[in-house]
Design a protein around this motif. Structure first.
Motif, short mmCIF file in Angstrom:
data_model
loop_
_atom_site.label_atom_id
_atom_site.label_comp_id
_atom_site.label_asym_id
_atom_site.label_seq_id
_atom_site.Cartn_x
_atom_site.Cartn_y
_atom_site.Cartn_z
N SER A 79 1.10 -1.05 0.18
CA SER A 79 -0.11 -0.20 -0.21
C SER A 79 0.75 1.23 -0.29
O SER A 79 0.57 2.49 -0.51
N LYS A 80 1.75 1.09 0.64
CA LYS A 80 3.19 2.63 0.68
C LYS A 80 4.09 2.36 -0.29
O LYS A 80 4.89 2.87 -0.09
N THR A 81 3.72 1.90 -1.70
CA THR A 81 5.24 1.31 -2.36
C THR A 81 5.36 2.29 -2.74
O THR A 81 4.72 3.30 -3.46
N SER A 82 6.58 2.85 -3.06
CA SER A 82 7.07 4.49 -3.32
C SER A 82 8.69 4.40 -4.29
O SER A 82 9.13 3.57 -3.61
N GLU A 83 8.90 6.01 -4.41
CA GLU A 83 10.20 4.96 -5.44
C GLU A 83 10.56 7.08 -5.96
O GLU A 83 9.92 7.37 -6.19
N ASP A 84 12.07 7.15 -5.44
CA ASP A 84 12.70 8.24 -6.00
C ASP A 84 13.93 7.96 -7.29
O ASP A 84 14.29 7.02 -7.17
N SER A 85 14.41 8.85 -7.19
CA SER A 85 16.29 8.73 -7.71
C SER A 85 16.73 7.52 -7.22
O SER A 85 17.48 6.56 -7.76
N ARG A 86 16.85 7.09 -6.50
CA ARG A 86 18.10 6.17 -5.26
C ARG A 86 16.78 5.14 -4.28
O ARG A 86 18.06 3.78 -4.41
N TYR A 87 16.42 5.79 -4.01
CA TYR A 87 15.58 4.14 -3.20
C TYR A 87 14.17 4.07 -3.28
O TYR A 87 13.35 4.86 -4.69
N LEU A 88 13.41 2.96 -3.84
CA LEU A 88 12.38 2.09 -4.08
C LEU A 88 12.41 0.94 -2.54
O LEU A 88 12.39 0.13 -1.61
N ASP A 89 11.03 2.07 -2.20
CA ASP A 89 10.52 1.22 -1.06
C ASP A 89 9.04 0.12 -1.35
O ASP A 89 8.20 0.39 -2.18
N ALA A 90 9.99 -0.97 -1.42
CA ALA A 90 9.25 -1.77 -2.42
C ALA A 90 7.77 -2.45 -1.19
O ALA A 90 6.39 -3.17 -1.76
N ILE A 91 8.11 -2.94 -0.20
CA ILE A 91 7.00 -2.55 0.93
C ILE A 91 6.87 -2.01 2.02
O ILE A 91 8.16 -1.46 2.11
N VAL A 92 6.21 -1.59 3.10
CA VAL A 92 5.91 -0.83 4.13
C VAL A 92 7.34 -0.84 4.54
O VAL A 92 8.20 0.06 5.12
N TRP A 93 7.98 -2.06 4.77
CA TRP A 93 8.50 -2.79 5.43
C TRP A 93 9.99 -2.91 4.51
O TRP A 93 12.08 -3.01 5.73
N VAL A 94 10.59 -3.00 3.73
CA VAL A 94 11.54 -3.07 3.57
C VAL A 94 11.84 -1.99 1.82
O VAL A 94 11.51 -1.47 1.08
N ARG A 95 12.80 -1.46 2.05
CA ARG A 95 13.93 -0.45 0.85
C ARG A 95 14.89 -1.27 1.10
O ARG A 95 15.61 -1.58 1.30
N PHE A 96 15.04 -0.59 -0.54
CA PHE A 96 15.65 -1.36 -1.99
C PHE A 96 16.41 0.46 -2.03
O PHE A 96 16.14 0.48 -2.82
N ASP A 97 17.95 0.11 -1.84
CA ASP A 97 19.12 1.90 -2.13
C ASP A 97 19.27 0.76 -3.63
O ASP A 97 20.14 -0.23 -4.18
#
Length: 138
Positions: free
Chosen positions: A87-105
């Motif tokens: 529900s809160k998946t977001s993305e910018d140029s550096r980070y991908l917030d895949a799911i609420v508890w997981v961020r991908f650099d």
């Protein structure tokens, strides 16, 4: 005596074959949920683990696929499947917030795990192929 050693060796080989087959099936399993990242560069998939590696189920991992090079796949360590929340998946140029508890650099190609009660698991060394840090409250 030789027969007992031969039987024990055969059983060990069968066990290794079974675990290897289960691991291959887990890594190639179809996603239970698949979404495209907000900027469109990645596919985020939730994969539930079953079989010998998780006979009771209840665990999953994320598989993130780079759409520019589909052979580039990043896998998280295992986590409780109840924590899958897109529900809160977001993305910018550096980070991908895949799911609420997981961020991908995306630049460092590294996961940050912040799930409550997250625990390391021996199966992660076979499933996760991406460096990660876990800073949850578990």
């Amino acid at each position: 005596m030789k027969k007992a050693v031969f039987v024990a060796f055969g059983i060990a080989l069968l066990a290794l074959f079974g675990i290897g087959t289960s691991l291959y099936s887990t890594l190639q399993a179809p996603a239970s949920v698949s979404v495209v990242s907000p900027m469109g560069g990645y596919v985020i998939e939730s994969v539930r683990v079953t079989g010998l590696l998780a006979p009771l189920g209840g665990v999953a991992y994320l598989r993130i696929i780079d759409r520019k090079t589909p052979s580039t796949v990043y896998r998280t360590p295992l986590f409780a499947s109840q924590h899958i929340d897109f529900s809160k998946t977001s993305e910018d140029s550096r980070y991908l917030d895949a799911i609420v508890w997981v961020r991908f650099d995306k630049q460092a190609q590294r996961f940050s795990i912040g799930m409550p009660q997250w625990r390391t698991d021996w199966r992660n060394r076979f499933i996760s192929n991406t460096p990660f840090e876990a800073g949850g409250n578990g």
